[in-house]
Design an enzyme around this catalytic site. Sequence first.
Site, PDB file in Angstrom:
ATOM      1  N   ASN A  45       0.822  -1.217   0.000  1.00 60.65           N
ATOM      2  CA  ASN A  45       0.000   0.000   0.000  1.00 60.65           C
ATOM      3  C   ASN A  45       0.853   1.263   0.000  1.00 60.65           C
ATOM      4  OD1 ASN A  45      -2.424  -1.471   0.117  1.00 60.65           O
ATOM      5  ND2 ASN A  45      -2.299  -1.625   2.335  1.00 60.65           N
ATOM      6  N   HIS A 132     -14.743  -1.604   5.731  1.00 58.42           N
ATOM      7  CA  HIS A 132     -13.658  -2.385   6.319  1.00 58.42           C
ATOM      8  C   HIS A 132     -14.078  -3.050   7.622  1.00 58.42           C
ATOM      9  CE1 HIS A 132      -9.633  -3.012   8.196  1.00 58.42           C
ATOM     10  NE2 HIS A 132      -9.283  -3.246   6.944  1.00 58.42           N
ATOM     11  N   GLU A 176     -16.218   4.138   2.731  1.00 59.47           N
ATOM     12  CA  GLU A 176     -14.813   4.371   2.414  1.00 59.47           C
ATOM     13  C   GLU A 176     -14.759   5.296   1.213  1.00 59.47           C
ATOM     14  OE1 GLU A 176     -12.341   0.839   2.172  1.00 59.47           O
ATOM     15  OE2 GLU A 176     -13.699  -0.244   3.497  1.00 59.47           O
ATOM     16  N   SER A 180     -11.092  -0.760  -0.398  1.00 58.02           N
ATOM     17  CA  SER A 180      -9.802  -1.432  -0.358  1.00 58.02           C
ATOM     18  C   SER A 180      -9.716  -2.681  -1.225  1.00 58.02           C
ATOM     19  CB  SER A 180      -9.445  -1.800   1.081  1.00 58.02           C
ATOM     20  OG  SER A 180     -10.429  -2.664   1.636  1.00 58.02           O
ATOM     21  N   ASP A 206     -13.912   7.022   5.516  1.00 60.24           N
ATOM     22  CA  ASP A 206     -12.575   6.457   5.737  1.00 60.24           C
ATOM     23  C   ASP A 206     -11.737   6.707   4.476  1.00 60.24           C
ATOM     24  OD1 ASP A 206     -10.336   4.752   5.809  1.00 60.24           O
ATOM     25  OD2 ASP A 206     -11.354   3.339   7.111  1.00 60.24           O
ATOM     26  N   HIS A 209      -7.309   4.639   1.809  1.00 61.43           N
ATOM     27  CA  HIS A 209      -6.657   4.354   0.524  1.00 61.43           C
ATOM     28  C   HIS A 209      -6.725   5.528  -0.449  1.00 61.43           C
ATOM     29  CE1 HIS A 209      -5.948   0.089   1.421  1.00 61.43           C
ATOM     30  NE2 HIS A 209      -7.071   0.170   2.103  1.00 61.43           N
ATOM     31  N   LYS A 240       0.043   3.989   4.697  1.00 60.82           N
ATOM     32  CA  LYS A 240      -0.097   3.601   3.291  1.00 60.82           C
ATOM     33  C   LYS A 240       0.614   4.626   2.410  1.00 60.82           C
ATOM     34  CE  LYS A 240      -4.300   0.978   4.207  1.00 60.82           C
ATOM     35  NZ  LYS A 240      -4.310   1.153   5.696  1.00 60.82           N
TER      36      LYS A 240
END
Length: 392
Positions: A45, A132, A176, A180, A206, A209, A240
């Site tokens: 990541n 997640h 998110e 992910s 979130d 990523h 990440k």
Amino acid sequence: MTAQMISAFLASCKADGSLRSVNPYFQNGIYIDYKGERLINLSSNDYLNLGHDLAIRQEFLKILSDSHALFSSTSSRLLTGTFNEHALFEEKAGKLFHKSCLMFNSGFDANCGILQALGGKETLFLADKLIHASMIDGIKASGAKFMRFSHNDIEHLESLLIKYKEKFKEIIVITEAVFSMDGDCAPLNELVLLKEKYPLIKLYVDEAHSFGVYGKNGLGLCYKLGLLDKVDYILCTLGKAAGSCGAFFLCDAMTKEYLINTVRTFIFTTALPPVNALHASFMLDKLNKAESKRQNLENAAKQVRNCLKDIGFKVLSSSQIIPIVVNTNEAAIKGAEFFKEKGFFVLPIRHPTVPPGQARLRLSLNAAVNEADVQRLCEVIKKFKNFLEKNI
């Protein structure tokens, strides 16, 4: 769990190809050593290659030599574990986002602890189907009413809002920014419109990523879309794209004070070492200067997604996370070995990380891959398509 139950569980995992293990690897930049071979690592990541950049590491070590940052905090944040480095990071990140900031040991700790604290009998959590595990654990621990809406399905979400808006004092919608496993983006603009339509909604995003990858300064998808003042809660991870460790949560000042006094994963754990907080502040500056890296990553991801589309794969992704869904565990395991034989370190993703029957190879692209690497990857993907048709 008895020894017999554990043994049976492990035997079952071996039988269906889902048994996992941890293995140490030597990594150097975008490369990873695997069984004596140097492969391009497509399972990390470290999206901007900041975490493995030797020059950046040496620069930080020079700064560290002149600092007083300790290598252990030796205590929780509420005792003697808050140091100047933690406070300076929170102040710095807070100014960037124009929000209050609270630092956590990890994204999992943050999501799990915060959502547990935010929930209650008068709160309804409406969460995207693919959020997640850390958020799911936090929601369940809160005791609040919890429902999922179909992935990125605004109509389904609104139908739930209409049904339950009179039964709760607060509804927290959770998503998110970049998912992910599928690598697609949440419809944040549409979610904000719903929030404006239904005043009891708060929006929790979130950015694990997307932080570092999106926006002029790498501040994430909410920032890129101009929605920072519309989103109530934002979670960013530092391990990440930022190439550091820990996480931080962005909210209003009153909520921060509430969380300091209620979040179990914040209160009852030893804080991140001050040296890590210092490094996180250092890496915020590096993200600000990484525009060319973000552009390289975007170009590479677009090229790989187009390659998959052109040869007939279903493309779920709109980001640097690009899954190749092969359905069975067997196909994922064989596929991972196929890519390794061709020079790319790709790992299989299986249940319970993804639903049964949706096993995949997850390509996690890195800004340091050059044009030749991307072209070679596309050629390997084409060969893999033929391999699947003949062998799986």
